[in-house]
Scaffold this motif. Structure first.
Motif, PDB file in Angstrom:
ATOM      1  N   GLY A 154      38.498  42.918  36.463  1.00  0.00           N
ATOM      2  CA  GLY A 154      39.774  43.609  36.639  1.00  0.00           C
ATOM      3  C   GLY A 154      39.578  45.071  36.949  1.00  0.00           C
ATOM      4  O   GLY A 154      40.146  45.947  36.296  1.00  0.00           O
ATOM      5  N   GLY A 155      38.800  45.362  37.968  1.00  0.00           N
ATOM      6  CA  GLY A 155      38.358  46.727  38.224  1.00  0.00           C
ATOM      7  C   GLY A 155      39.447  47.707  38.555  1.00  0.00           C
ATOM      8  O   GLY A 155      39.255  48.917  38.376  1.00  0.00           O
ATOM      9  N   THR A 156      40.615  47.256  39.053  1.00  0.00           N
ATOM     10  CA  THR A 156      41.688  48.192  39.368  1.00  0.00           C
ATOM     11  C   THR A 156      42.825  48.153  38.348  1.00  0.00           C
ATOM     12  O   THR A 156      43.862  48.794  38.542  1.00  0.00           O
ATOM     13  N   SER A 157      42.648  47.418  37.265  1.00  0.00           N
ATOM     14  CA  SER A 157      43.631  47.429  36.180  1.00  0.00           C
ATOM     15  C   SER A 157      43.522  48.738  35.398  1.00  0.00           C
ATOM     16  O   SER A 157      42.618  49.552  35.628  1.00  0.00           O
ATOM     17  N   ASP A 182      40.707  45.411  49.695  1.00  0.00           N
ATOM     18  CA  ASP A 182      41.381  46.699  49.505  1.00  0.00           C
ATOM     19  C   ASP A 182      41.198  47.214  48.080  1.00  0.00           C
ATOM     20  O   ASP A 182      40.979  48.414  47.859  1.00  0.00           O
ATOM     21  N   LYS A 183      41.289  46.301  47.116  1.00  0.00           N
ATOM     22  CA  LYS A 183      41.095  46.735  45.725  1.00  0.00           C
ATOM     23  C   LYS A 183      39.648  47.150  45.483  1.00  0.00           C
ATOM     24  O   LYS A 183      39.383  48.082  44.714  1.00  0.00           O
ATOM     25  N   CYS A 184      38.712  46.480  46.122  1.00  0.00           N
ATOM     26  CA  CYS A 184      37.318  46.905  46.005  1.00  0.00           C
ATOM     27  C   CYS A 184      37.138  48.311  46.560  1.00  0.00           C
ATOM     28  O   CYS A 184      36.426  49.136  45.969  1.00  0.00           O
ATOM     29  N   ILE A 196      32.994  43.994  43.595  1.00  0.00           N
ATOM     30  CA  ILE A 196      32.789  42.646  44.129  1.00  0.00           C
ATOM     31  C   ILE A 196      34.140  41.979  44.319  1.00  0.00           C
ATOM     32  O   ILE A 196      34.937  41.886  43.372  1.00  0.00           O
ATOM     33  N   ASP A 197      34.407  41.517  45.518  1.00  0.00           N
ATOM     34  CA  ASP A 197      35.617  40.759  45.806  1.00  0.00           C
ATOM     35  C   ASP A 197      35.374  39.312  45.367  1.00  0.00           C
ATOM     36  O   ASP A 197      34.730  38.539  46.065  1.00  0.00           O
ATOM     37  N   TYR A 198      35.900  38.960  44.200  1.00  0.00           N
ATOM     38  CA  TYR A 198      35.605  37.635  43.652  1.00  0.00           C
ATOM     39  C   TYR A 198      36.253  36.509  44.455  1.00  0.00           C
ATOM     40  O   TYR A 198      35.879  35.345  44.301  1.00  0.00           O
TER      41      TYR A 198
END
Length: 333
Positions: A154-157, A182-184, A196-198
């Motif tokens: 949850g890197g952008t939470s 985009d979140k990465c 990492i884009d899961y």
């Protein structure tokens, strides 16, 4: 106390359900008891536990307000019996067990911290829940230290972006997972060493590639379920796995022999129901260790969007949609 209004605006949960069950109400202004402060709230953080409470899955602990809201910032307007009058008028942020979605909120004095220099009230309201959670679980339970590597889902939470910031402050490499390219990009812009884009790649293989096959020292997991055995595969020998939520389920099947052979540690915690004494001790450590760095301008939380208190349902809808990067807050007044 005599100058305080009798009633206040608040947002309550009408019944378990979607964002639409959040409704505006008039409530009596709470009165602080011994060891408590009354804070006129300027901003309140929105967190996933608020969403879970609204859905009926995370009831408040005994004695806590039934109103959602676990972190606030504002001005101290009253103290409980025997309280320090010098606290009156101070700008503070606080971790609370509930009641943050309101114009006034009671907070235990031990869970109250000054607003760091240079922080707005909205930025200060974005601190307590995520910083207390990340500090306790990544740094205390996970024993992460300078030069080590963490994997955080949850890197952008709010938790993820806070973990990125704190790891950068303490010279810790951090790998995060996100649900889109985009979140990465956003996570890397905030300082993640690897994002990492899961949805597009196997995060276990990506972690192994980045670490040269060694693995990470700590995993901070809020996913649970089938992620747990994969998380263990990401750990280096003597690695630590810390669970703080289980969005994919509370049960997992793991190979116990792996724990034994590789000397792995599994632990976890929840914060809301911990004692006031525990939270006060945690607040004291955070104040001494982290607050000077915040007041020097070394880091601020990633802020996504602010909503007026009356638009709490829209704030919850944004959080559930998963499009946010960083913290969502409610502003009051």
């Amino acid at each position: 106390m005599t100058s305080l209004p009798e009633s206040m605006s608040a947002v309550a949960i009408r019944e378990p359900g979607g964002p639409e069950v959040l409704v505006a109400e008039q409530r009596p202004v709470p009165r602080p008891g011994p060891g408590e402060l009354l804070i006129r709230v300027a901003a309140a953080g929105v967190n996933r536990p608020d969403v879970l409470q609204r859905m009926g899955f995370y009831p408040p602990p005994p004695g806590a307000s039934d109103l959602p809201g676990l972190e606030i910032a504002g001005t101290v307007v009253a103290t409980g019996p025997g309280g320090d009058p010098e606290m009156l008028g101070q700008a503070v942020c606080a971790l609370v067990a509930g009641g943050g979605y309101a114009e006034y909120c009671v907070a235990p004095v031990g869970s109250v911290l000054p607003v760091p220099a240079g922080f707005t009230m909205a930025e200060a309201a974005a601190l307590p829940e995520t910083i207390f959670t990340v500090w306790h679980n990544l740094f205390e339970r996970g024993w992460i230290k300078e030069g080590e590597t963490a994997l955080v889902h949850g890197g952008t939470s709010g938790i993820g972006t806070t973990a990125i910031g704190l790891c950068k402050l303490f010279d810790i490499r951090i790998i995060v997972t996100c649900g889109s390219a985009d979140k990465c990009d956003a996570a890397r812009a905030l300082g993640a060493d690897l994002a990492i884009d899961y949805s597009a790649e196997d995060y276990v293989e990506a972690v192994k590639g980045f670490t040269g096959g060694t693995g990470v020292d700590v995993v901070l997991d809020m996913v649970g379920g089938d992620y747990v055995p994969r998380n263990l595969a990401c750990l280096a020998d003597d690695g630590r796995h810390v669970t703080i939520a289980f969005q994919r389920g509370a049960k997992a099947e793991i190979d116990i022999s792996q724990l034994m052979r590789r000397r792995l540690t599994m632990t976890g915690s929840t914060l809301r129901a911990r004692s006031a004494d525990f939270k006060a001790a945690l607040a004291d450590e955070i104040h001494k260790t982290l607050w000077p760095r915040l007041s020097s301008g070394a880091w601020k939380p990633a802020m996504d969007q602010a909503f007026p208190l009356a638009d709490a349902a829209a704030a919850h809808a944004r959080m559930q949609a998963g499009a946010h990067v960083g913290k969502i807050v409610l502003t009051i007044g």
